[in-house]
Motif scaffolding. Structure first.
Motif, short mmCIF file in Angstrom:
data_model
loop_
_atom_site.label_atom_id
_atom_site.label_comp_id
_atom_site.label_asym_id
_atom_site.label_seq_id
_atom_site.Cartn_x
_atom_site.Cartn_y
_atom_site.Cartn_z
N ASP A 243 0.82 -1.21 0.00
CA ASP A 243 0.00 0.00 0.00
C ASP A 243 0.86 1.26 0.00
O ASP A 243 0.51 2.27 -0.63
N LYS A 244 1.97 1.22 0.71
CA LYS A 244 2.86 2.38 0.74
C LYS A 244 3.44 2.65 -0.65
O LYS A 244 3.53 3.82 -1.08
N GLN A 245 3.81 1.59 -1.36
CA GLN A 245 4.31 1.77 -2.72
C GLN A 245 3.21 2.30 -3.64
O GLN A 245 3.46 3.18 -4.48
N LEU A 246 2.01 1.77 -3.47
CA LEU A 246 0.89 2.25 -4.29
C LEU A 246 0.62 3.73 -4.05
O LEU A 246 0.31 4.48 -4.98
N ALA A 247 0.75 4.17 -2.80
CA ALA A 247 0.55 5.58 -2.49
C ALA A 247 1.58 6.46 -3.21
O ALA A 247 1.26 7.54 -3.71
N ALA A 248 2.83 5.98 -3.28
CA ALA A 248 3.87 6.74 -3.98
C ALA A 248 3.60 6.79 -5.48
O ALA A 248 3.82 7.82 -6.13
N ILE A 249 3.13 5.67 -6.04
CA ILE A 249 2.79 5.65 -7.46
C ILE A 249 1.66 6.62 -7.74
O ILE A 249 1.69 7.37 -8.73
N ALA A 250 0.66 6.63 -6.87
CA ALA A 250 -0.47 7.56 -7.04
C ALA A 250 0.00 9.01 -6.99
O ALA A 250 -0.42 9.84 -7.81
N GLU A 251 0.87 9.31 -6.03
CA GLU A 251 1.36 10.69 -5.88
C GLU A 251 2.12 11.14 -7.12
O GLU A 251 2.09 12.32 -7.48
N SER A 252 2.82 10.21 -7.77
CA SER A 252 3.60 10.55 -8.97
C SER A 252 2.76 10.57 -10.24
O SER A 252 3.29 10.82 -11.32
N LYS A 253 1.48 10.25 -10.11
CA LYS A 253 0.57 10.10 -11.26
C LYS A 253 1.05 8.98 -12.18
O LYS A 253 1.01 9.08 -13.41
N GLY A 254 1.46 7.88 -11.54
CA GLY A 254 1.93 6.72 -12.27
C GLY A 254 0.82 5.71 -12.52
O GLY A 254 -0.36 5.97 -12.29
N VAL A 255 1.23 4.53 -12.99
CA VAL A 255 0.29 3.49 -13.41
C VAL A 255 0.80 2.12 -12.99
O VAL A 255 2.02 1.86 -12.99
N VAL A 256 -0.13 1.23 -12.63
CA VAL A 256 0.18 -0.18 -12.39
C VAL A 256 -0.60 -1.03 -13.38
O VAL A 256 -1.82 -0.86 -13.53
N GLY A 257 0.10 -1.92 -14.07
CA GLY A 257 -0.54 -2.85 -14.99
C GLY A 257 -0.79 -4.17 -14.28
O GLY A 257 0.14 -4.77 -13.72
N ILE A 258 -2.03 -4.65 -14.29
CA ILE A 258 -2.41 -5.87 -13.57
C ILE A 258 -1.84 -7.09 -14.28
O ILE A 258 -2.07 -7.32 -15.47
N HIS A 283 -8.30 -7.33 -7.80
CA HIS A 283 -7.08 -6.52 -7.83
C HIS A 283 -7.34 -5.18 -8.51
O HIS A 283 -6.86 -4.13 -8.06
N ALA A 284 -8.11 -5.21 -9.59
CA ALA A 284 -8.42 -3.97 -10.31
C ALA A 284 -9.17 -2.99 -9.42
O ALA A 284 -8.85 -1.79 -9.39
N ALA A 285 -10.17 -3.48 -8.69
CA ALA A 285 -10.95 -2.61 -7.83
C ALA A 285 -10.09 -2.01 -6.72
O ALA A 285 -10.21 -0.82 -6.38
N TYR A 286 -9.19 -2.80 -6.15
CA TYR A 286 -8.30 -2.32 -5.09
C TYR A 286 -7.37 -1.24 -5.65
O TYR A 286 -7.16 -0.19 -5.02
N LEU A 287 -6.84 -1.48 -6.85
CA LEU A 287 -5.93 -0.51 -7.45
C LEU A 287 -6.65 0.79 -7.80
O LEU A 287 -6.09 1.88 -7.63
N VAL A 288 -7.87 0.70 -8.28
CA VAL A 288 -8.64 1.91 -8.56
C VAL A 288 -8.85 2.72 -7.28
O VAL A 288 -8.73 3.95 -7.26
N GLU A 289 -9.13 2.01 -6.18
CA GLU A 289 -9.31 2.69 -4.90
C GLU A 289 -8.05 3.42 -4.47
O GLU A 289 -8.10 4.54 -3.95
N LYS A 290 -6.88 2.79 -4.66
CA LYS A 290 -5.62 3.37 -4.19
C LYS A 290 -5.00 4.35 -5.18
O LYS A 290 -4.32 5.31 -4.77
N LEU A 291 -5.20 4.13 -6.48
CA LEU A 291 -4.51 4.92 -7.49
C LEU A 291 -5.42 5.89 -8.23
O LEU A 291 -4.93 6.80 -8.91
N GLY A 292 -6.72 5.68 -8.12
CA GLY A 292 -7.65 6.47 -8.91
C GLY A 292 -7.86 5.85 -10.28
O GLY A 292 -7.15 4.93 -10.69
N GLU A 293 -8.84 6.37 -10.99
CA GLU A 293 -9.21 5.77 -12.27
C GLU A 293 -8.14 5.93 -13.34
O GLU A 293 -8.15 5.19 -14.34
N ASP A 294 -7.21 6.86 -13.18
CA ASP A 294 -6.17 7.08 -14.18
C ASP A 294 -4.90 6.27 -13.91
O ASP A 294 -3.94 6.39 -14.67
N GLY A 295 -4.91 5.45 -12.85
CA GLY A 295 -3.67 4.77 -12.47
C GLY A 295 -3.65 3.28 -12.67
O GLY A 295 -2.69 2.62 -12.27
N VAL A 296 -4.67 2.71 -13.31
CA VAL A 296 -4.79 1.26 -13.44
C VAL A 296 -4.84 0.86 -14.90
O VAL A 296 -5.56 1.48 -15.70
#
Length: 351
Positions: A243-258, A283-296
């Motif tokens: 979750d901590k890594q996901l928060a950093a990715i979100a802050e950077s406006k990054g993306v995670v590919g499932i 996994h997709a729903a969790y990532l949307v929650e943590k990263l927002g709709e632009d991060g998945v």
């Protein structure tokens, strides 16, 4: 393919590797002919509305690596270091395979070097290949190979695969483990990050240790990206993101590919193909929650892993889209996950 399946651009596959590995064997195949094994060929890509993706340049530690990494993970020799000269020679074979595909396709497959080219290729219903290096063993300490590979079309680099090199440590393929398993970036690794930032080359955090991840996060001026990783809180595999890594990715406006590899999806880490598509949706729903709709996005790992049997291969991608839809994902969000988020983050990276 159903008419409602959007174009899909995938964050990771090992198709070039499979095509090279199968040469001279009973499984030798053409990218342009449909087969019933492996995951991607052009006919099945069209069936699944897969319009392209990141094609990995990955060098196996052992040339006789078994095609199913589900069993290869148990052999330590498959994670041994690879000399730079060996890696560069093998990487050249993989790039040559991509060039041969483009040449033989007569305009139907394009080796793209920019997001603009990817968008134009997809708009013309053609297939886009973007070269991605999975583990930077082919790059020498003086970075001469980086310049050469960039000119050949390389636009994304994972500094490490799950082994050590001169740039950093990779995480092991270990279930029930934190990604905090080794050292971070070396001085050469830091220089690689700076050069990639300056050149407009995406940096992929999928296989790096947690220390390495934070080193890149502190140094890079570009979005943090993991092309093919999942949620550690759901599946506690070293390859997945906390979750901590996901928060950093979100802050950077990054993306995670499932990643579709079943052992990176399942709570029990099993390699069983009897894995419902609902776990990908979770996994997709969790990532949307943590990263927002632009991060998945999607980072299938096709041709490099064992996927759920209900997905099977690229032709099964519409079934995944239907599963997302059934879970309440809206059409705009599905389109972002399918391709828009990759294209947007590539543009934000300067590609």
């Amino acid at each position: 393919m159903t008419a409602s399946t959007p174009k899909i651009f995938d964050g990771h596959n090992d198709t070039l590797l499979k095509l090279v590995m199968h040469r001279g064997t009973k499984k030798e195949r053409s990218f342009f002919e449909r087969v019933d094994y492996d995951h991607i060929d052009l006919p099945r890509a069209k069936e699944g509305n897969l319009c392209g993706g990141f094609f990995a340049l990955w060098v196996p530690s052992q040339r006789d690596l078994k095609a199913d990494m589900g069993t290869a993970h148990d052999d330590p020799s498959n994670f041994s270091c690879v000399p730079q000269e060996t890696a560069l020679a093998y990487t050249s074979q993989l790039i040559s395979q991509a060039v041969q595909i483009e040449r033989a396709a007569k305009g139907e497959v394009i080796l793209c070097r920019s997001t603009r080219e990817i968008r134009e290729t997809a708009a013309q219903d053609k297939f886009a290949i973007l070269l991605h290096m999975e583990g930077a063993e082919a790059i020498d300490p003086d970075f001469a190979a980086l310049d050469m590979l960039y000119e050949a079309g390389l636009r994304s680099i994972g500094p490490v695969w799950s082994r050590q090199n001169i740039f950093a440590d990779g995480v092991p393929m270990r279930f029930n483990s934190s990604p905090d398993t080794g050292s971070g970036l070396t001085e050469k690794g830091r220089e690689l990050v700076r050069r990639c930032n300056d050149m407009g080359v995406m940096l992929d955090m999928s296989h790096i240790t947690e220390k390495g991840f934070w080193d890149v996060a502190a140094l890079s001026t570009k979005p943090l990206v993991a092309t093919h990783s999942n949620v550690h809180a759901i599946c506690p595999h070293a390859r997945n993101l906390t979750d901590k890594q996901l928060a950093a990715i979100a802050e950077s406006k990054g993306v995670v590919g499932i990643n579709f590899a079943v052992s990176f999806l399942r709570e029990d880490g099993s390699w069983s193909a009897d894995t419902p598509l609902d776990i990908i949706v979770r996994h997709a729903a969790y990532l949307v929650e943590k990263l927002g709709e632009d991060g998945v996005a999607l980072g299938s790992d096709f041709d490099g892993c064992r996927v759920p049997k209900d997905l099977k291969d690229a032709s099964g991608l519409p079934r995944l889209i239907d599963a997302l839809r059934a879970a309440g994902f809206g059409e705009e969000l599905i389109e972002k996950i399918a391709h828009k988020n990759w294209w947007s983050v590539l543009e934000r990276t300067g590609i």
